[in-house]
Design a protein around this motif. Structure first.
Motif, PDB file in Angstrom:
ATOM      1  N   SER A 253     -36.450  29.422   4.296  1.00 57.50           N
ATOM      2  CA  SER A 253     -36.816  30.676   3.187  1.00 57.50           C
ATOM      3  C   SER A 253     -35.593  31.051   2.682  1.00 57.50           C
ATOM      4  O   SER A 253     -35.287  31.438   1.419  1.00 57.50           O
ATOM      5  CB  SER A 253     -37.681  31.713   3.833  1.00 57.50           C
ATOM      6  N   CYS A 254     -34.581  31.513   3.523  1.00 55.93           N
ATOM      7  CA  CYS A 254     -33.159  31.944   3.041  1.00 55.93           C
ATOM      8  C   CYS A 254     -32.532  31.051   1.909  1.00 55.93           C
ATOM      9  O   CYS A 254     -32.107  31.583   0.952  1.00 55.93           O
ATOM     10  CB  CYS A 254     -32.465  32.333   4.348  1.00 55.93           C
ATOM     11  N   ILE A 255     -32.273  29.805   2.503  1.00 58.08           N
ATOM     12  CA  ILE A 255     -31.457  28.854   1.707  1.00 58.08           C
ATOM     13  C   ILE A 255     -32.384  28.507   0.319  1.00 58.08           C
ATOM     14  O   ILE A 255     -31.723  28.563  -0.669  1.00 58.08           O
ATOM     15  CB  ILE A 255     -31.327  27.455   2.500  1.00 58.08           C
ATOM     16  N   ILE A 256     -33.659  28.543   0.158  1.00 52.83           N
ATOM     17  CA  ILE A 256     -34.387  28.364  -0.982  1.00 52.83           C
ATOM     18  C   ILE A 256     -34.273  29.626  -1.926  1.00 52.83           C
ATOM     19  O   ILE A 256     -34.018  29.265  -2.947  1.00 52.83           O
ATOM     20  CB  ILE A 256     -35.852  28.209  -0.457  1.00 52.83           C
ATOM     21  N   SER A 257     -34.151  30.562  -1.208  1.00 50.79           N
ATOM     22  CA  SER A 257     -33.921  31.943  -2.262  1.00 50.79           C
ATOM     23  C   SER A 257     -32.545  32.010  -2.835  1.00 50.79           C
ATOM     24  O   SER A 257     -32.394  32.591  -3.798  1.00 50.79           O
ATOM     25  CB  SER A 257     -34.224  33.240  -1.425  1.00 50.79           C
ATOM     26  N   VAL A 258     -31.543  31.337  -2.238  1.00 46.66           N
ATOM     27  CA  VAL A 258     -30.183  31.343  -2.748  1.00 46.66           C
ATOM     28  C   VAL A 258     -29.813  30.054  -3.353  1.00 46.66           C
ATOM     29  O   VAL A 258     -28.738  30.128  -3.980  1.00 46.66           O
ATOM     30  CB  VAL A 258     -29.147  31.761  -1.601  1.00 46.66           C
ATOM     31  N   THR A 259     -30.731  29.163  -3.523  1.00 43.00           N
ATOM     32  CA  THR A 259     -30.505  27.784  -4.168  1.00 43.00           C
ATOM     33  C   THR A 259     -30.706  27.644  -5.680  1.00 43.00           C
ATOM     34  O   THR A 259     -31.039  26.424  -6.000  1.00 43.00           O
ATOM     35  CB  THR A 259     -30.749  26.648  -3.122  1.00 43.00           C
ATOM     36  N   LEU A 260     -31.281  28.493  -6.054  1.00 37.48           N
ATOM     37  CA  LEU A 260     -31.461  28.427  -7.397  1.00 37.48           C
ATOM     38  C   LEU A 260     -30.300  27.738  -8.467  1.00 37.48           C
ATOM     39  O   LEU A 260     -30.546  27.175  -9.339  1.00 37.48           O
ATOM     40  CB  LEU A 260     -32.006  29.716  -7.930  1.00 37.48           C
ATOM     41  N   PRO A 261     -29.253  28.479  -8.293  1.00 39.05           N
ATOM     42  CA  PRO A 261     -28.077  27.984  -9.257  1.00 39.05           C
ATOM     43  C   PRO A 261     -27.770  26.351  -8.533  1.00 39.05           C
ATOM     44  O   PRO A 261     -27.725  25.946  -7.459  1.00 39.05           O
ATOM     45  CB  PRO A 261     -26.869  28.606  -8.843  1.00 39.05           C
ATOM     46  N   LYS A 262     -27.680  25.450  -9.739  1.00 39.09           N
ATOM     47  CA  LYS A 262     -27.530  24.121  -9.467  1.00 39.09           C
ATOM     48  C   LYS A 262     -26.331  23.744  -8.383  1.00 39.09           C
ATOM     49  O   LYS A 262     -26.267  23.033  -7.929  1.00 39.09           O
ATOM     50  CB  LYS A 262     -27.231  23.364 -10.952  1.00 39.09           C
ATOM     51  N   ARG A 263     -25.171  24.619  -8.955  1.00 37.76           N
ATOM     52  CA  ARG A 263     -23.860  24.323  -7.978  1.00 37.76           C
ATOM     53  C   ARG A 263     -24.076  24.726  -6.541  1.00 37.76           C
ATOM     54  O   ARG A 263     -23.516  23.996  -5.729  1.00 37.76           O
ATOM     55  CB  ARG A 263     -22.785  25.287  -8.431  1.00 37.76           C
ATOM     56  N   THR A 264     -25.297  25.682  -6.374  1.00 36.67           N
ATOM     57  CA  THR A 264     -25.343  25.764  -4.932  1.00 36.67           C
ATOM     58  C   THR A 264     -26.134  24.496  -4.188  1.00 36.67           C
ATOM     59  O   THR A 264     -26.069  24.242  -3.100  1.00 36.67           O
ATOM     60  CB  THR A 264     -26.328  27.073  -4.617  1.00 36.67           C
ATOM     61  N   ARG A 265     -26.970  23.947  -4.988  1.00 33.85           N
ATOM     62  CA  ARG A 265     -27.665  22.879  -4.568  1.00 33.85           C
ATOM     63  C   ARG A 265     -26.762  21.848  -4.133  1.00 33.85           C
ATOM     64  O   ARG A 265     -26.904  20.924  -3.185  1.00 33.85           O
ATOM     65  CB  ARG A 265     -28.680  22.314  -5.528  1.00 33.85           C
ATOM     66  N   SER A 266     -25.539  21.364  -4.989  1.00 37.09           N
ATOM     67  CA  SER A 266     -24.661  20.315  -4.578  1.00 37.09           C
ATOM     68  C   SER A 266     -23.977  20.828  -3.396  1.00 37.09           C
ATOM     69  O   SER A 266     -23.576  19.987  -2.440  1.00 37.09           O
ATOM     70  CB  SER A 266     -23.901  20.381  -5.749  1.00 37.09           C
ATOM     71  N   LYS A 267     -23.604  22.072  -3.176  1.00 36.89           N
ATOM     72  CA  LYS A 267     -22.906  22.747  -2.270  1.00 36.89           C
ATOM     73  C   LYS A 267     -23.749  22.275  -0.641  1.00 36.89           C
ATOM     74  O   LYS A 267     -22.925  21.799   0.063  1.00 36.89           O
ATOM     75  CB  LYS A 267     -22.667  24.016  -2.180  1.00 36.89           C
ATOM     76  N   ILE A 268     -25.049  22.669  -0.678  1.00 34.53           N
ATOM     77  CA  ILE A 268     -25.618  22.453   0.602  1.00 34.53           C
ATOM     78  C   ILE A 268     -25.839  21.024   0.719  1.00 34.53           C
ATOM     79  O   ILE A 268     -25.909  20.710   1.900  1.00 34.53           O
ATOM     80  CB  ILE A 268     -27.125  23.475   0.509  1.00 34.53           C
ATOM     81  N   THR A 269     -26.069  20.227  -0.256  1.00 30.70           N
ATOM     82  CA  THR A 269     -25.975  18.888   0.013  1.00 30.70           C
ATOM     83  C   THR A 269     -24.712  18.353   0.706  1.00 30.70           C
ATOM     84  O   THR A 269     -24.904  17.731   1.818  1.00 30.70           O
ATOM     85  CB  THR A 269     -26.073  17.820  -1.302  1.00 30.70           C
ATOM     86  N   LYS A 270     -23.548  18.704   0.259  1.00 29.47           N
ATOM     87  CA  LYS A 270     -22.338  18.333   0.813  1.00 29.47           C
ATOM     88  C   LYS A 270     -22.372  18.922   2.380  1.00 29.47           C
ATOM     89  O   LYS A 270     -21.591  18.317   3.306  1.00 29.47           O
ATOM     90  CB  LYS A 270     -21.316  18.913   0.045  1.00 29.47           C
ATOM     91  N   LEU A 271     -23.060  19.954   2.549  1.00 29.06           N
ATOM     92  CA  LEU A 271     -22.965  20.678   4.047  1.00 29.06           C
ATOM     93  C   LEU A 271     -23.954  19.964   4.915  1.00 29.06           C
ATOM     94  O   LEU A 271     -23.845  20.225   6.309  1.00 29.06           O
ATOM     95  CB  LEU A 271     -23.324  22.233   4.062  1.00 29.06           C
ATOM     96  N   GLY A 272     -24.599  19.005   4.250  1.00 26.46           N
ATOM     97  CA  GLY A 272     -25.516  18.217   5.408  1.00 26.46           C
ATOM     98  C   GLY A 272     -27.096  18.647   5.220  1.00 26.46           C
ATOM     99  O   GLY A 272     -27.600  18.162   6.359  1.00 26.46           O
ATOM    100  N   VAL A 273     -27.691  19.351   4.338  1.00 28.75           N
ATOM    101  CA  VAL A 273     -28.951  19.888   4.333  1.00 28.75           C
ATOM    102  C   VAL A 273     -29.986  18.741   4.396  1.00 28.75           C
ATOM    103  O   VAL A 273     -31.138  18.891   5.091  1.00 28.75           O
ATOM    104  CB  VAL A 273     -29.250  20.891   3.109  1.00 28.75           C
ATOM    105  N   VAL A 274     -29.661  17.554   3.729  1.00 27.94           N
ATOM    106  CA  VAL A 274     -30.712  16.554   3.762  1.00 27.94           C
ATOM    107  C   VAL A 274     -30.942  16.024   5.123  1.00 27.94           C
ATOM    108  O   VAL A 274     -32.172  15.693   5.624  1.00 27.94           O
ATOM    109  CB  VAL A 274     -30.008  15.448   2.675  1.00 27.94           C
ATOM    110  N   LYS A 275     -29.821  15.913   6.056  1.00 36.32           N
ATOM    111  CA  LYS A 275     -29.998  15.407   7.374  1.00 36.32           C
ATOM    112  C   LYS A 275     -30.976  16.520   8.314  1.00 36.32           C
ATOM    113  O   LYS A 275     -31.822  16.028   8.787  1.00 36.32           O
ATOM    114  CB  LYS A 275     -28.663  15.369   7.969  1.00 36.32           C
ATOM    115  N   GLY A 276     -30.708  17.636   7.909  1.00 33.70           N
ATOM    116  CA  GLY A 276     -31.263  18.626   8.690  1.00 33.70           C
ATOM    117  C   GLY A 276     -32.897  18.681   8.161  1.00 33.70           C
ATOM    118  O   GLY A 276     -33.689  18.561   8.966  1.00 33.70           O
ATOM    119  N   LEU A 277     -33.037  18.564   7.107  1.00 31.08           N
ATOM    120  CA  LEU A 277     -34.560  18.454   6.364  1.00 31.08           C
ATOM    121  C   LEU A 277     -35.245  17.448   6.954  1.00 31.08           C
ATOM    122  O   LEU A 277     -36.381  17.369   7.044  1.00 31.08           O
ATOM    123  CB  LEU A 277     -34.582  18.388   5.000  1.00 31.08           C
ATOM    124  N   THR A 278     -34.518  16.037   6.886  1.00 31.87           N
ATOM    125  CA  THR A 278     -35.160  14.874   7.330  1.00 31.87           C
ATOM    126  C   THR A 278     -35.476  15.075   8.985  1.00 31.87           C
ATOM    127  O   THR A 278     -36.575  14.402   9.212  1.00 31.87           O
ATOM    128  CB  THR A 278     -34.028  13.581   7.076  1.00 31.87           C
TER     129      THR A 278
END
Length: 409
Positions: A253-278
């Motif tokens: 919920s926290c990450i969703i709330s702060v991920t509105l800006p597109k630059r943040t989406r790129s940043k969390i991707t580089k941090l490995g969020v896809v692996k965690g979500l998978t």
């Protein structure tokens, strides 16, 4: 002087109307009444079709987890345990507003080492009712006091944890979160939150994530939080290193709330969020709520090029998304369809298309079109089928159902 033997009676709304015990997993029926999950499930399993408290006939037997109430009970329980451990009194009194106000004045005078017990009593008081939380929020100097303690480098960890819980409770019903957000973010607040999240208990980690979510109220606050690489990295990393559903839910919920800006989406991707979500989506023990939040965040990530690349390159991601197309919830279905539509239809990623067919995703899409889905989901499903029609020889080799009446071509 406030008596040292103060404790708190159990708030009535913490008790299940059926068992009368403090609820462990509160869920709400369509009538709006909340029960402990085990009690209401037993009631429904016995063939009843009414709400036990109101005796209304239930239009639906589905129930929704009451996460806010569960969090209040959890904080209250931990605070009561703390008070019990530090007090020898067998005749506790309830904490009144006057006593709470006196405690706040004492906290202002005490040094950091003596504030722990007083804050525990304040937490019990705040968790009892919305009225109490609003009283504290309006109490002159109380919020600034909590911020001062939290931002002070000399405060010990357990005191920082208490302040985080206090802030979470206050912010739940606070009507000026934007004002509070600007006060917190103007101080060295995120550094203290990071310490609590890294070193604190499970409960305080959940509280830290909730506080961050509650103060992410506008574009500036979202960007400020997301710009703190250390905080964002800890949040994302916790998704891969943690198995607690309550913490995962708060972090998502926290990450969703702060991920509105597109630059943040790129940043969390580089941090490995896809692996965690998978990892969460592939876990058979993940709850419906956690699955919905994971797919929602994955859908947000799929809007940026880095996110789509990670989704398509992870061999487990697309199959995990396809698996959630049916039999989870309407929200999960919609998020999953959007993800597949985006990578397979809009951006025509061959790896994603192959992953969908190999995971029997075509069958699920065909069945989805026969269901009572929304017009938007049905249209995206048609778009996906057009892609598979182009590669029909490849796709049909994986289509093993005998329900040929739903074949679109």
């Amino acid at each position: 002087m406030v008596r040292a033997d103060l404790s708190i009676t159990v708030p009535s709304f913490f008790r299940c109307p059926i068992s009368l015990d403090v609820m462990k997993s509160p869920v709400s029926l369509c009538t709006g009444v909340t029960y402990d999950r085990s009690s209401i499930q037993k009631w429904l399993d016995n063939g009843n079709n009414t709400c036990p408290a109101t005796m209304q006939v239930l239009q639906s037997k589905d129930f929704v987890p009451n996460h806010t109430l569960q969090r209040l009970i959890q904080i209250w329980s931990d605070s009561v345990k703390t008070l019990s451990d530090s007090s020898s009194s067998d005749a506790p009194l309830s904490l009144s507003k006057e006593q709470a106000q006196a405690l706040v004045k004492e906290i202002e005078k005490d040094d950091f080492a003596n504030r722990f017990d007083s804050l525990s009593k304040i937490i019990c008081f705040a968790s009892q009712s919305e009225e109490n939380r609003k009283f504290l929020a309006r109490l002159d100097g109380f919020l600034s006091l909590t911020v001062d303690i939290l931002c002070n480098a000399g405060a010990e960890l357990r005191v920082l944890e208490q302040v985080v819980w206090v802030l979470e409770l206050i912010l739940i019903d606070f009507e000026e979160n934007e004002k509070m957000s600007s006060v917190l973010l103007s101080r060295d607040f995120l550094s203290s939150i990071l310490i609590v999240f890294q070193q604190g208990s499970l409960n305080s980690k959940i509280g830290s994530a909730r506080v961050l979510e509650l103060i992410a109220v506008d574009a500036d606050s979202k960007l400020t939080i997301a710009s703190n690489d250390a905080v964002l990295s800890e949040l994302v990393n916790s998704l891969t290193s943690n198995s607690d559903s309550n913490l995962n839910g708060a972090v998502l919920s926290c990450i969703i709330s702060v991920t509105l800006p597109k630059r943040t989406r790129s940043k969390i991707t580089k941090l490995g969020v896809v692996k965690g979500l998978t990892q969460i989506l592939a876990d058979p023990n993940s709850t419906v709520t956690i699955i919905e939040k994971s797919l929602k965040l994955l859908e947000m990530v799929s809007t940026c090029a880095e996110g789509r690349r990670e989704i398509c390159e992870n061999p487990l991601c697309i199959p995990a998304v396809a698996q959630k197309l049916l039999k989870v919830s309407t929200a999960s279905t919609e998020h999953a369809v959007v993800i597949l539509w985006r990578v397979c239809h809009v951006f025509r990623d061959q790896r994603a298309q192959e992953a969908v067919t190999k995971s029997n995703g075509l069958t699920k899409i065909l069945l989805l079109m026969q269901s009572n889905c929304s017009c938007q989901v049905r249209q995206m499903s048609r778009d996906l089928l057009k892609i598979f029609r182009v590669n029909s020889k490849c796709c049909l080799s994986f289509y093993d159902t005998k329900a040929t009446h739903i074949m679109p071509f």
